[in-house]
Design an enzyme around this catalytic site. Structure first.
Site, PDB file in Angstrom:
ATOM      1  N   LYS A 123      -3.257   3.436  -2.942  1.00  0.00           N
ATOM      2  CA  LYS A 123      -4.353   4.349  -3.273  1.00  0.00           C
ATOM      3  C   LYS A 123      -4.057   5.723  -2.687  1.00  0.00           C
ATOM      4  O   LYS A 123      -3.504   5.842  -1.603  1.00  0.00           O
ATOM      5  CB  LYS A 123      -5.686   3.846  -2.701  1.00  0.00           C
ATOM      6  CG  LYS A 123      -6.120   2.470  -3.179  1.00  0.00           C
ATOM      7  CD  LYS A 123      -7.452   2.106  -2.552  1.00  0.00           C
ATOM      8  CE  LYS A 123      -7.937   0.737  -3.013  1.00  0.00           C
ATOM      9  NZ  LYS A 123      -7.135  -0.350  -2.427  1.00  0.00           N
ATOM     10  N   GLY A 164       2.163  11.364  10.140  1.00  0.00           N
ATOM     11  CA  GLY A 164       2.579  10.882  11.457  1.00  0.00           C
ATOM     12  C   GLY A 164       3.746   9.917  11.398  1.00  0.00           C
ATOM     13  O   GLY A 164       3.765   8.999  10.593  1.00  0.00           O
ATOM     14  N   ASP A 174      -3.014  -1.106  10.810  1.00  0.00           N
ATOM     15  CA  ASP A 174      -3.438  -2.469  11.111  1.00  0.00           C
ATOM     16  C   ASP A 174      -4.435  -2.905  10.049  1.00  0.00           C
ATOM     17  O   ASP A 174      -5.355  -2.152   9.707  1.00  0.00           O
ATOM     18  CB  ASP A 174      -4.091  -2.535  12.493  1.00  0.00           C
ATOM     19  CG  ASP A 174      -4.479  -3.955  12.867  1.00  0.00           C
ATOM     20  OD1 ASP A 174      -3.715  -4.583  13.602  1.00  0.00           O
ATOM     21  OD2 ASP A 174      -5.533  -4.425  12.407  1.00  0.00           O
ATOM     22  N   ASP A 222       0.823  -1.204   0.000  1.00  0.00           N
ATOM     23  CA  ASP A 222       0.000   0.000   0.000  1.00  0.00           C
ATOM     24  C   ASP A 222       0.860   1.258   0.000  1.00  0.00           C
ATOM     25  O   ASP A 222       2.045   1.226   0.354  1.00  0.00           O
ATOM     26  CB  ASP A 222      -0.892   0.024   1.248  1.00  0.00           C
ATOM     27  CG  ASP A 222      -2.220  -0.670   1.022  1.00  0.00           C
ATOM     28  OD1 ASP A 222      -2.497  -1.077  -0.112  1.00  0.00           O
ATOM     29  OD2 ASP A 222      -2.989  -0.810   2.001  1.00  0.00           O
TER      30      ASP A 222
END
Length: 415
Positions: free
Chosen positions: A224, A374, A257, A202
């Protein structure tokens, strides 16, 4: 082997004991550890001892082994492939070893490895990798354990090459990569990556760990971005199934997660429906880790005793502020200010979310903090009251990825 390390005449082997008779003479804690080892290997276990510790008694009662409650006799070795002498009584253990030698049965002496015909090793099992460590010369169990533990650490961090070189059954593992910093990826996650043939990654996964992959590992980028989905979810599902069916070990590396607003449930369902083995390695969820990285405790005594995590994706991103709010969320309950609201993928939906909360009665002075990137090199925090946060975010050009924290705890943000 150096001249300073005398050869003990050992031939390292892994024995197949499944369904074969293994005798353990002795009923104390040392014997119980040997019993547990051979039971795990599927052996037909006979324990010979007048008294036995609770673990052996329980296993016997459960039908997992046979316990002959008596003193040892040479006839106990009939049909045995391997015997452990573990009574703690030198004379008895010596008699067991002598009888085993006469019957050409390999014997491990727990009290004196040098006088047995076989030795136990310090063993590590990880996935389908089995490593045994022993001493080539005089037995030194503590040294073997220390070396084993060092190998274990290297396996667990992915430092050792554990990728298969022969074809085997394919499978899929969903690995939560945490909020983006490679150091927050779990040891289990690193181990799965080290064994992967294919990594489907990802956009928000920890990209730095891809540099650690071995040569020949296929990396498929299906990331994405807001408004840009080059690989739709059904195609991601197809890729996972296709590569696993081809006998490859596939790691689906995701940010945060997999089961916290990560569509991991859909991917697991697709694999199971296709008959593909699939498992999940949890990750450090961005919903809690990103606020923590900015100094925000999502719960704090006297301020918040509950947390609600919602997605700002899709459902909020259309219509005028206040429109398109999902009806299955208790907006009035969230607006009362008694808990913390964490919004993932909510930058585009921020006007709608704030309008909905204010419309449901939230105090306009409620603190809000937006943590952008973050745990990344460009992490920054935009903070302010909920009735002004949209303008503040627009003025600072806040963009995803970002986590939005709404509630009293947001006032702790380190801006």
């Amino acid at each position: 082997m150096s001249d300073s390390a005398p050869d003990a005449g050992l031939l390292p082997l892994h024995l197949v004991v499944r369904g074969r008779r293994v005798v353990v003479v002795g009923g104390g804690p040392v014997a119980a550890r040997k019993v547990a080892t051979v039971l795990a290997a599927g052996a037909d276990v006979l324990v010979v001892a007048p008294f036995a510790c609770e673990a052996i008694v329980d296993d016997a009662a459960a039908g997992l082994l046979t316990w002959r409650c008596a003193e040892y006799a040479a006839a106990d070795l009939a049909g045995a492939w391997l015997v452990f002498a573990a009574t703690g009584e030198p004379a008895v253990d010596a008699a067991v070893a002598a009888d085993a030698e006469a019957g050409r049965v390999f014997c491990v002496r727990a009290d004196d490895a040098a006088t047995g015909s076989a030795r136990s090793a310090a063993v590590i099992r990880r996935d389908d990798v089995l490593v045994s460590v022993g001493s080539a010369g005089a037995a030194d169990p503590r040294r073997a354990v220390a070396v084993r533990d060092a190998i274990t650490a290297a396996l667990d961090t992915g430092a050792l090459p554990v990728r298969r070189h022969r074809a085997g059954p394919g499978r899929v593992v969903l690995v939560g990569g945490g909020p983006g910093d490679g150091d927050l990826l779990t040891l289990r996650g690193r181990r799965e990556l080290a064994a992967a043939d294919v990594v489907v990654v990802d956009r928000l996964a920890p990209r730095s760990v891809l540099d650690e992959l071995g040569p020949g590992v296929l990396v498929l980028d299906v990331g994405k971005a807001p408004g840009r989905h080059p690989v739709p979810q059904h195609e991601i599902n197809r890729l996972l199934v296709e590569h696993a069916r081809a006998g490859r070990r596939v790691v689906r590396l995701k940010g945060g997660d997999p089961f916290v607003l990560g569509r991991g449930g859909e991917e697991v369902a697709a694999c199971r429906q296709a008959g593909v083995e699939v498992s999940v390695v949890p990750g450090v969820t961005s919903a809690f880790a990103v606020p923590a990285g900015a100094g925000i405790p999502v719960t704090n005594r006297g301020e918040s005793r509950q947390v609600t995590v919602i997605s700002g994706h899709d459902a909020f991103a259309t219509g005028d502020p206040g429109d398109g709010l999902p009806a299955d969320i208790d907006w009035r309950g969230l607006a009362d200010g008694r808990g913390t609201l964490v919004v993932l993928m909510g930058v585009a939906a921020l006007p709608a979310i704030t309008a909905g909360l204010l419309g449901a009665g939230m105090d306009p002075a409620t603190p809000v903090a937006i943590v952008q990137d973050g745990w990344g090199d460009t992490q920054r925090v935009t903070a302010g009251p909920i009735d002004r946060i949209v303008d503040l975010a627009r003025a600072r050009d806040v963009r995803s990825p970002a986590v939005i924290v709404i509630g009293a705890v947001a006032a702790h943000a380190q801006v």
